[in-house]
Design an enzyme around this catalytic site. Structure first.
Site, short mmCIF file in Angstrom:
data_model
loop_
_atom_site.label_atom_id
_atom_site.label_comp_id
_atom_site.label_asym_id
_atom_site.label_seq_id
_atom_site.Cartn_x
_atom_site.Cartn_y
_atom_site.Cartn_z
N ARG A 181 0.84 -1.20 0.00
CA ARG A 181 0.00 0.00 0.00
C ARG A 181 0.87 1.25 0.00
O ARG A 181 1.80 1.37 0.79
CB ARG A 181 -0.93 0.00 1.21
CG ARG A 181 -1.93 -1.14 1.18
CD ARG A 181 -2.92 -1.10 2.31
NE ARG A 181 -3.76 -2.29 2.30
CZ ARG A 181 -4.67 -2.59 3.22
NH1 ARG A 181 -4.86 -1.77 4.24
NH2 ARG A 181 -5.38 -3.69 3.13
N ARG A 203 1.87 0.93 10.23
CA ARG A 203 1.42 1.34 8.89
C ARG A 203 2.62 1.29 7.94
O ARG A 203 3.40 2.23 7.85
CB ARG A 203 0.81 2.75 8.94
CG ARG A 203 0.00 3.11 7.72
CD ARG A 203 -0.64 4.48 7.89
NE ARG A 203 -1.59 4.50 8.98
CZ ARG A 203 -2.88 4.14 8.85
NH1 ARG A 203 -3.33 3.73 7.69
NH2 ARG A 203 -3.69 4.19 9.89
N GLU A 263 -6.97 -0.76 15.55
CA GLU A 263 -7.54 -1.69 14.57
C GLU A 263 -6.53 -2.75 14.14
O GLU A 263 -5.38 -2.44 13.84
CB GLU A 263 -8.01 -0.92 13.33
CG GLU A 263 -8.74 -1.80 12.33
CD GLU A 263 -8.32 -1.53 10.90
OE1 GLU A 263 -8.24 -2.51 10.13
OE2 GLU A 263 -8.05 -0.36 10.55
N SER A 269 -10.53 -5.81 9.86
CA SER A 269 -11.75 -5.19 9.36
C SER A 269 -12.50 -6.23 8.55
O SER A 269 -11.94 -6.80 7.61
CB SER A 269 -11.40 -3.97 8.50
OG SER A 269 -12.55 -3.22 8.20
N ARG A 293 0.61 -6.18 12.65
CA ARG A 293 -0.05 -5.58 13.81
C ARG A 293 -0.23 -6.60 14.93
O ARG A 293 -0.20 -6.23 16.11
CB ARG A 293 -1.39 -4.98 13.39
CG ARG A 293 -1.22 -3.80 12.44
CD ARG A 293 -2.49 -3.02 12.22
NE ARG A 293 -2.24 -1.90 11.30
CZ ARG A 293 -3.07 -0.89 11.12
NH1 ARG A 293 -4.21 -0.83 11.80
NH2 ARG A 293 -2.78 0.08 10.28
#
Length: 442
Positions: free
Chosen positions: A277, A292, A364, A367, A406
């Site tokens: 990403r 991230r 988070e 999801s 994560r």
């Protein structure tokens, strides 16, 4: 993608739904383009009918040796030919503009999704576990660098910011986490393991909603220089390949342009892949550490269902993701996202948020979204019941089961002791035989 007839029949619903996702004020433009498209189609059909009739009369006039009438009719056919071209161009332009506008608009939230603007309006559904009592917790960067198992400087020299090099037992722990997750989802939850490509075509990214709106968030791979030059000289555009941001893209597209027998649904698919990403919209967010990153690993869960199955399948998928955190004994909470915080393709989303001691908050880690038939329409993915003629669009669902990096962060921070050692959760012991702790220096 949206059904233009549904927008035409209930414009107020779509205007309100898109406004709740920050895309207000497009219904009037869509209906105007739709009217132009249908007018061009009607005019084209009428002109074609006239041309067919005139062509038929030309033969009759020639049979009757009425050359003057034949010449008049041939002139009429020629004029109608020009009109047909004009109507076809008007249809093409209106259709292209309409498809482009509709393709850039998000899915409509489900009726039970709470209204809201951002994460502050999300609703906590449940929580599990009690946060670890850790005196002066250190973050994962301090722990990893102190043990000389996490190297951001070496990664930056090779690749720039938002990359990391993991070494030794920490690299081994990352591998163990991914394998544990994959085994849990395949052996106990019935997901079929898939090893998909990491590079895909543009239409594949369009199918799951990454294109065209979010192209800046993606990494694109250009063909070799000689290949690009050759196709350019041939007057063609070189075909791009996109690095997948998540295996949702490849797993969901397995049913693109297919009619899957209803008796085979639900399909439950999973993959452990690297993900890429660009994080174009994340400037200044989580710049420290590996929360991230541009490159990371994730176990993805995808389900393909009938419309009747998708709500129950969504709840099941969330429980499969929660099971990972429970096995690792990591405190977490499950959040129902409000309309303004959901992703582009989702009609309903649950986030799992894991406790991070160094931040004193939940973050988070997964999801899980039900996309309804939104992606299926973009991919033309349908289902058919045995013995019936008609087909209908499938429903698609996706979720993280979980993000490996994560999860690594959560284990490091929640299982640290005062000396900086990190205990290995019991569930991972079979994947790291003989290792109960890592780190401890500094």
């Amino acid at each position: 993608m949206h059904d233009i007839r549904a927008i035409r029949d209930n414009p107020e619903l779509y205007e309100k739904a898109w406004a709740s996702k920050g895309s207000a004020g497009r219904v009037a433009e869509i209906l105007e383009l739709d009217a132009r498209l249908r007018a061009a189609q009607t005019a084209g059909q009428a002109a074609q009918a006239e041309r067919n009739e005139a062509s038929k009369k030309i033969g009759q006039a020639k049979t009757q040796k009425n050359e003057a009438e034949a010449q008049r009719l041939m002139a009429e056919v020629e004029a109608l030919k020009g009109q047909l071209a004009e109507h076809a161009e008007a249809e093409r332009a209106a259709g292209e503009a309409l498809r482009g506008m509709v393709a850039a608009l998000p899915n409509v939230p489900a009726a039970d999704v709470p209204a809201g603007a951002d994460e502050h309006d999300n609703v906590e559904v449940r929580r599990w576990g009690t946060p670890f009592a850790i005196s002066k917790p250190r973050d994962h960067v301090d722990l990893g660098e102190a043990a000389r198992l996490m190297d951001f400087e070496a990664a930056a020299r090779m690749s720039g910011a938002r990359f990391v090099v993991l070494k030794g037992e920490l690299a081994r722990l990352e591998r163990a986490i991914g394998q544990f997750m994959l085994d849990l989802q395949t052996r106990e939850h019935g997901y079929l393991e898939v090893a998909p490509p990491l590079l895909v075509r543009s239409e594949t990214m369009f199918g799951t909603g990454q294109l065209p709106k979010f192209s800046d968030d993606q990494f694109v791979a250009f063909p070799g220089l000689e290949t690009a030059r050759a196709v350019g000289e041939a007057g063609e555009a070189p075909e791009l390949r996109w690095l997948i941001p998540t295996a949702e893209v490849t797993l969901t597209n397995l049913v693109r342009e297919q009619i899957t027998p209803e008796e085979e649904l639900p399909l439950r698919l999973t993959a452990l892949t690297h993900c890429f990403r660009a994080e174009a919209g994340a400037s200044g967010r989580d710049t420290r550490g590996i929360i991230r990153q541009h490159q990371f690993q994730k176990v993805e869960l995808v389900s393909i269902t009938t419309p009747e199955q998708s709500e129950d399948e969504h709840e099941r998928m969330v429980s499969c993701a929660e099971a990972v955190l429970k096995r690792l004994e990591l405190p977490f909470r499950t959040m129902l996202l409000c309309s303004g915080d959901m992703g582009f393709s989702a009609r309903k989303t649950y986030d799992l948020e894991v406790w991070l001691p160094s931040q004193g908050q939940f973050r988070e880690i997964s999801s899980c979204s039900n996309c309804g038939d939104f992606q299926a329409r973009r991919m033309d993915a349908r289902t058919k019941k045995a013995g019936e003629k008609g087909t209908r669009f499938v429903h698609t669902l996706n979720g993280s089961g979980l993000a490996v990096g994560r999860t690594l962060v959560a284990i490091m921070e929640n299982y640290q002791d005062e000396g900086g050692r990190i205990a290995i959760p019991q569930a991972l012991h079979p994947y790291m035989p003989g290792v109960t702790h890592i780190g401890g220096a500094g």
